[in-house]
Design a protein around this motif. Structure first.
Motif, PDB file in Angstrom:
ATOM      1  N   GLU A   1       0.864  -1.187   0.000  1.00  0.00           N
ATOM      2  CA  GLU A   1       0.000   0.000   0.000  1.00  0.00           C
ATOM      3  C   GLU A   1       0.896   1.231   0.000  1.00  0.00           C
ATOM      4  N   ILE A   2       0.760   2.041  -1.024  1.00  0.00           N
ATOM      5  CA  ILE A   2       1.514   3.288  -1.162  1.00  0.00           C
ATOM      6  C   ILE A   2       0.499   4.423  -1.150  1.00  0.00           C
ATOM      7  N   ASP A   3       0.531   5.223  -0.090  1.00  0.00           N
ATOM      8  CA  ASP A   3      -0.509   6.227   0.134  1.00  0.00           C
ATOM      9  C   ASP A   3       0.066   7.627  -0.065  1.00  0.00           C
TER      10      ASP A   3
ATOM     11  N   ALA B   1       3.061  14.951  -4.924  1.00  0.00           N
ATOM     12  CA  ALA B   1       3.191  13.488  -4.924  1.00  0.00           C
ATOM     13  C   ALA B   1       4.234  13.074  -5.961  1.00  0.00           C
ATOM     14  N   PRO B   2       4.894  11.935  -5.773  1.00  0.00           N
ATOM     15  CA  PRO B   2       5.822  11.442  -6.799  1.00  0.00           C
ATOM     16  C   PRO B   2       5.058  11.051  -8.067  1.00  0.00           C
ATOM     17  N   ALA B   3       5.782  10.985  -9.154  1.00  0.00           N
ATOM     18  CA  ALA B   3       5.177  10.525 -10.404  1.00  0.00           C
ATOM     19  C   ALA B   3       5.053   9.011 -10.429  1.00  0.00           C
ATOM     20  N   ALA B   4       5.986   8.316  -9.754  1.00  0.00           N
ATOM     21  CA  ALA B   4       5.989   6.854  -9.797  1.00  0.00           C
ATOM     22  C   ALA B   4       6.733   6.308  -8.584  1.00  0.00           C
ATOM     23  N   VAL B   5       6.567   4.996  -8.360  1.00  0.00           N
ATOM     24  CA  VAL B   5       7.246   4.325  -7.255  1.00  0.00           C
ATOM     25  C   VAL B   5       7.802   2.992  -7.738  1.00  0.00           C
ATOM     26  N   THR B   6       8.931   2.562  -7.166  1.00  0.00           N
ATOM     27  CA  THR B   6       9.541   1.253  -7.419  1.00  0.00           C
ATOM     28  C   THR B   6       9.854   0.616  -6.075  1.00  0.00           C
ATOM     29  N   LEU B   7       9.602  -0.688  -5.938  1.00  0.00           N
ATOM     30  CA  LEU B   7       9.915  -1.412  -4.705  1.00  0.00           C
ATOM     31  C   LEU B   7      10.933  -2.508  -5.006  1.00  0.00           C
ATOM     32  N   THR B   8      11.963  -2.580  -4.148  1.00  0.00           N
ATOM     33  CA  THR B   8      13.005  -3.587  -4.298  1.00  0.00           C
ATOM     34  C   THR B   8      13.263  -4.233  -2.948  1.00  0.00           C
ATOM     35  N   GLY B   9      13.178  -5.555  -2.882  1.00  0.00           N
ATOM     36  CA  GLY B   9      13.515  -6.267  -1.662  1.00  0.00           C
ATOM     37  C   GLY B   9      15.011  -6.439  -1.524  1.00  0.00           C
ATOM     38  N   LEU B  10      15.497  -6.411  -0.290  1.00  0.00           N
ATOM     39  CA  LEU B  10      16.922  -6.581  -0.004  1.00  0.00           C
ATOM     40  C   LEU B  10      17.090  -7.719   0.987  1.00  0.00           C
ATOM     41  N   ASP B  11      18.027  -8.588   0.683  1.00  0.00           N
ATOM     42  CA  ASP B  11      18.322  -9.714   1.578  1.00  0.00           C
ATOM     43  C   ASP B  11      19.831  -9.910   1.564  1.00  0.00           C
ATOM     44  N   GLY B  12      20.505  -9.280   2.539  1.00  0.00           N
ATOM     45  CA  GLY B  12      21.956  -9.246   2.482  1.00  0.00           C
ATOM     46  C   GLY B  12      22.392  -8.387   1.298  1.00  0.00           C
TER      47      GLY B  12
ATOM     48  N   PRO C   1       7.943  -3.010 -10.294  1.00  0.00           N
ATOM     49  CA  PRO C   1       8.642  -2.127 -11.230  1.00  0.00           C
ATOM     50  C   PRO C   1       8.090  -0.709 -11.132  1.00  0.00           C
ATOM     51  N   GLY C   2       8.750   0.222 -11.797  1.00  0.00           N
ATOM     52  CA  GLY C   2       8.292   1.602 -11.787  1.00  0.00           C
ATOM     53  C   GLY C   2       6.823   1.696 -12.156  1.00  0.00           C
ATOM     54  N   THR C   3       5.999   2.219 -11.238  1.00  0.00           N
ATOM     55  CA  THR C   3       4.542   2.223 -11.401  1.00  0.00           C
ATOM     56  C   THR C   3       4.013   3.624 -11.104  1.00  0.00           C
TER      57      THR C   3
ATOM     58  N   ARG D   1      13.493  -1.433  -0.224  1.00  0.00           N
ATOM     59  CA  ARG D   1      13.835  -0.076  -0.665  1.00  0.00           C
ATOM     60  C   ARG D   1      12.661   0.474  -1.464  1.00  0.00           C
ATOM     61  N   VAL D   2      12.214   1.672  -1.068  1.00  0.00           N
ATOM     62  CA  VAL D   2      11.114   2.356  -1.744  1.00  0.00           C
ATOM     63  C   VAL D   2      11.713   3.533  -2.506  1.00  0.00           C
ATOM     64  N   ASP D   3      11.690   3.469  -3.832  1.00  0.00           N
ATOM     65  CA  ASP D   3      12.188   4.563  -4.673  1.00  0.00           C
ATOM     66  C   ASP D   3      10.998   5.364  -5.192  1.00  0.00           C
ATOM     67  N   ILE D   4      11.025   6.683  -4.964  1.00  0.00           N
ATOM     68  CA  ILE D   4      10.016   7.541  -5.562  1.00  0.00           C
ATOM     69  C   ILE D   4      10.670   8.326  -6.695  1.00  0.00           C
ATOM     70  N   HIS D   5       9.931   8.555  -7.752  1.00  0.00           N
ATOM     71  CA  HIS D   5      10.487   9.182  -8.951  1.00  0.00           C
ATOM     72  C   HIS D   5       9.707  10.439  -9.297  1.00  0.00           C
ATOM     73  N   PRO D   6      10.368  11.592  -9.434  1.00  0.00           N
ATOM     74  CA  PRO D   6      11.764  11.801  -9.024  1.00  0.00           C
ATOM     75  C   PRO D   6      11.901  12.220  -7.558  1.00  0.00           C
TER      76      PRO D   6
END
Length: 314
Positions: free
Chosen positions: A242-244, A252-263, A271-273, A295-300
């Protein structure tokens, strides 16, 4: 102020904290100790007992002993530091204060908590008027309650108990939960920018009432993008994000990307949405290997009100 103050306030009313008992509150209520925000003051505002203070104030003691208040932490956990704030109390602040902590499971009464085995985490220390007093705590134990002792009497505006939430996740066995939530042990460990407001807000309980209760960055001029990293409550698999962007109308950002990190391993989650302003968004995620950070990336750039990452512990 020391680095521990960047950690969540485990006692904050907004996080579910409560002042469950106090020896005295003749001049100003004990509940003020854990209110959000800086203490306020308006001179020459008198009630029947005297000047009104945004804090906790007791009567003048004429006998032995000292005053105290017990706080149930809204987020039980490991305490990294305490701030005792005597803002606006000048001639009526205590001479000294100390802080104790206890672990009392379940839903105990105030009387049961008073009888608990208390551990001193801040020894008796001198206080000055109208000042924040930070005290680091070196103790890895998990605590559910703290007791603020002031000697002998007087007024304290705020008590901040900063640390890392360590909830009992056994209640979620076999069930899904928000792996990012502060109350479940999530923590924002890094971010690119926090110009307007703290990134830790995105995992706070409840909904954001305004954009200041979310995370908002400065405007980027370098062609890059902003981001934050959330340490999950435990290693797990995220099924729903959920991205609110509520309250973020023009920023607001134009888009968001989510990346899981494990070590050292990165696991693509979303993907960029595109995102819409001032709106909650829900995205189903595909199957993936367990991760312990996201990791939550907001663009830009811009802001987010809340991030919820629903899933199961691995």
């Amino acid at each position: 102020m020391r680095d521990f103050t960047r950690l969540p306030d485990l006692a904050l009313r907004r996080h579910g904290g409560s002042v469950i008992a106090a020896s005295d509150e003749s001049f100003a209520g004990k509940e003020n100790l854990i209110r959000p925000g800086r203490p306020a003051f308006q001179p020459a505002t008198f009630a029947g007992t005297g000047q009104v203070y945004d804090g906790w104030e007791t009567r003048r003691r004429r006998g032995p002993g000292h005053d105290w208040a017990i706080v149930r932490l809204g987020l039980p956990g490991v305490i990294r530091g305490v701030v005792v704030d005597t803002a606006w109390f000048t001639g009526n602040h205590p001479a000294h204060a100390a802080v104790e902590a206890a672990h009392v499971p379940g839903h105990p009464s105030a009387a049961e908590v008073e009888r608990a085995g208390w551990v001193t985490i801040v020894p008796m220390s001198p206080l000055k008027g109208d000042r924040e007093h930070p005290f680091e705590v070196a103790d890895e134990s998990r605590y559910t309650h703290v007791r603020l002792n002031m000697y002998p009497d007087g007024g304290i505006a705020r008590l901040r108990v900063h640390g890392e939430a360590r909830p009992d996740l056994s209640v979620w066995d076999g069930l899904g939960l928000d792996l990012a939530a502060l109350e479940n042990g999530g923590l924002v460990t890094a971010c690119s920018d926090e110009f307007y407001s703290s990134p830790g807000n995105v995992i706070a309980p409840g909904t954001a009432r305004n954009q200041a209760e979310g995370w908002e960055t400065a405007r980027r001029r370098d062609g890059g993008n902003d981001w934050l990293v959330i340490r999950l409550a435990g290693r797990g698999r995220v099924s729903l994000a959920e991205i609110d962007t509520t309250n973020l109308v023009f920023n607001a950002p134009a888009a968001v990307t989510l990346t899981g990190l494990d070590g050292d391993r990165e696991v693509p989650l979303l993907p960029g949405t595109p995102l819409r302003p001032d709106a909650p968004h829900r995205f189903r995620l595909g199957p993936h290997d367990p991760v312990d950070h996201v990791r939550v990336d907001i663009h830009p750039d811009g802001g987010l009100a809340r991030v919820r990452l629903w899933g199961h512990l691995a």
